[in-house]
Design a protein around this motif. Structure first.
Motif, mmCIF file in Angstrom:
data_model
loop_
_atom_site.group_PDB
_atom_site.id
_atom_site.type_symbol
_atom_site.label_atom_id
_atom_site.label_comp_id
_atom_site.label_asym_id
_atom_site.label_seq_id
_atom_site.Cartn_x
_atom_site.Cartn_y
_atom_site.Cartn_z
ATOM 1 N N ALA A 19 2.478 11.072 -12.119
ATOM 2 C CA ALA A 19 3.515 10.658 -11.168
ATOM 3 C C ALA A 19 3.111 9.383 -10.425
ATOM 4 C CB ALA A 19 3.800 11.784 -10.175
ATOM 5 N N GLY A 20 1.853 9.304 -9.995
ATOM 6 C CA GLY A 20 1.389 8.117 -9.286
ATOM 7 C C GLY A 20 1.435 6.871 -10.158
ATOM 8 N N ARG A 26 6.880 1.638 -11.779
ATOM 9 C CA ARG A 26 8.290 1.379 -11.428
ATOM 10 C C ARG A 26 8.402 0.382 -10.275
ATOM 11 N NH1 ARG A 26 11.620 6.060 -12.973
ATOM 12 N NH2 ARG A 26 11.697 5.760 -15.212
ATOM 13 N N LEU A 27 7.534 0.515 -9.283
ATOM 14 C CA LEU A 27 7.579 -0.411 -8.154
ATOM 15 C C LEU A 27 7.308 -1.843 -8.597
ATOM 16 C CD1 LEU A 27 5.771 1.744 -5.463
ATOM 17 C CD2 LEU A 27 8.160 0.976 -5.374
ATOM 18 N N VAL A 29 7.472 -3.101 -11.949
ATOM 19 C CA VAL A 29 8.410 -3.578 -12.970
ATOM 20 C C VAL A 29 9.829 -3.709 -12.429
ATOM 21 C CG1 VAL A 29 9.453 -2.997 -15.199
ATOM 22 C CG2 VAL A 29 7.006 -2.699 -14.869
ATOM 23 N N ASP A 30 10.302 -2.687 -11.724
ATOM 24 C CA ASP A 30 11.697 -2.688 -11.265
ATOM 25 C C ASP A 30 11.929 -3.524 -10.010
ATOM 26 O OD1 ASP A 30 12.057 -0.953 -13.359
ATOM 27 O OD2 ASP A 30 12.413 0.825 -12.127
ATOM 28 N N HIS A 31 10.901 -3.657 -9.168
ATOM 29 C CA HIS A 31 11.108 -4.314 -7.881
ATOM 30 C C HIS A 31 10.171 -5.496 -7.619
ATOM 31 C CE1 HIS A 31 13.799 -1.023 -6.911
ATOM 32 N NE2 HIS A 31 12.853 -0.187 -7.270
ATOM 33 N N GLY A 32 9.273 -5.779 -8.557
ATOM 34 C CA GLY A 32 8.343 -6.895 -8.375
ATOM 35 C C GLY A 32 7.377 -6.698 -7.214
ATOM 36 N N ALA A 33 7.146 -5.452 -6.827
ATOM 37 C CA ALA A 33 6.283 -5.153 -5.680
ATOM 38 C C ALA A 33 4.813 -5.365 -6.042
ATOM 39 C CB ALA A 33 6.507 -3.714 -5.222
ATOM 40 N N ARG A 34 4.016 -5.603 -5.012
ATOM 41 C CA ARG A 34 2.558 -5.678 -5.150
ATOM 42 C C ARG A 34 2.019 -4.308 -4.769
ATOM 43 N NH1 ARG A 34 1.799 -10.154 -0.925
ATOM 44 N NH2 ARG A 34 3.352 -8.768 -0.056
ATOM 45 N N VAL A 35 1.387 -3.639 -5.720
ATOM 46 C CA VAL A 35 1.003 -2.246 -5.535
ATOM 47 C C VAL A 35 -0.501 -2.073 -5.716
ATOM 48 C CG1 VAL A 35 1.307 0.099 -6.421
ATOM 49 C CG2 VAL A 35 3.251 -1.468 -6.369
ATOM 50 N N LEU A 36 -1.091 -1.330 -4.801
ATOM 51 C CA LEU A 36 -2.477 -0.903 -4.926
ATOM 52 C C LEU A 36 -2.446 0.578 -5.276
ATOM 53 C CD1 LEU A 36 -5.571 -1.141 -4.571
ATOM 54 C CD2 LEU A 36 -5.209 -0.599 -2.141
ATOM 55 N N SER A 37 -3.028 0.956 -6.421
ATOM 56 C CA SER A 37 -3.116 2.361 -6.816
ATOM 57 C C SER A 37 -4.526 2.854 -6.548
ATOM 58 C CB SER A 37 -2.812 2.525 -8.309
ATOM 59 O OG SER A 37 -1.482 2.197 -8.574
ATOM 60 N N LEU A 38 -4.634 3.987 -5.866
ATOM 61 C CA LEU A 38 -5.933 4.575 -5.551
ATOM 62 C C LEU A 38 -6.080 5.918 -6.258
ATOM 63 C CD1 LEU A 38 -5.999 3.937 -1.693
ATOM 64 C CD2 LEU A 38 -7.093 2.575 -3.484
#
Length: 182
Positions: A19-20, A26-27, A29-38
């Motif tokens: 899920a993470g 999705r964040l 690809v769909d929204h161009g967001a900058r995401v940090l996954s922990l």
């Protein structure tokens, strides 16, 4: 993190399970967001790159790559508790459960839908969400998605591969030996 470090990301996704990972993807690809996954755990390769994933939960026992939780006593089970095993690796439980993917049958979802007064939990209500997430060209439409981020295709040997010479064959042998030597 310092203030300048937090400005580098639009979102922080805690947990690198299925899920993470899908949420982070999705964040981005769909929204161009900058995401940090922990993720607290490492990759599955750091714990056992050659073990058969279906046997990981047993062969790793109390490894740092497995987290075991116990439910509270369940009245409907005569007070018994349920052990819940989670993967502490990228991919979470999906990395240690043979990558098995299934969903309930139509009648189960429709019964659930009726039990909550028709609140959108029926098969027809949820099918678009299932198909959106699935990448399953083996079964395909209309009941399965083809291009979703969750690879749910059937995998099999091509018939020319001898099991004992295959990576999977070596994994099975190693995992069984590990279990027998406990």
């Amino acid at each position: 993190m310092t203030r300048s470090q937090t400005d580098l990301y639009d979102y922080i996704v805690v947990g690198g399970g299925s899920a993470g990972c899908v949420t982070a993807n999705r964040l981005v690809v769909d929204h161009g967001a900058r995401v940090l996954s922990l993720e607290a755990g490492g990759t599955i390769e750091t714990c056992c790159s050659t073990c058969l994933r279906a046997l990981l939960r047993y062969s790793l026992g109390k490894s740092n790559h497995i987290r075991r939780f116990q439910s509270v006593p369940q009245p409907s089970l005569d007070g018994r508790t349920i052990e819940m095993i989670q993967g502490n690796v990228i991919g979470g439980g999906s990395s240690i459960n043979a990558l098995a993917y299934t969903r309930g049958v139509r009648a189960d979802y429709d019964a659930w839908h009726r039990s909550v007064g028709g609140a959108g939990w029926g098969w027809e209500d949820l099918l678009p969400y299932f198909t959106r997430q699935e990448g399953n060209s083996t079964l395909g439409a209309p009941a399965h998605g083809i291009v979703g981020p969750l690879d749910a295709m059937l995998k099999a040997f091509d018939g020319r591969t001898r099991v004992r010479d295959s990576v999977m064959g070596r994994c099975v042998v190693r995992s069984i030996k590990s279990l027998l030597n406990r």
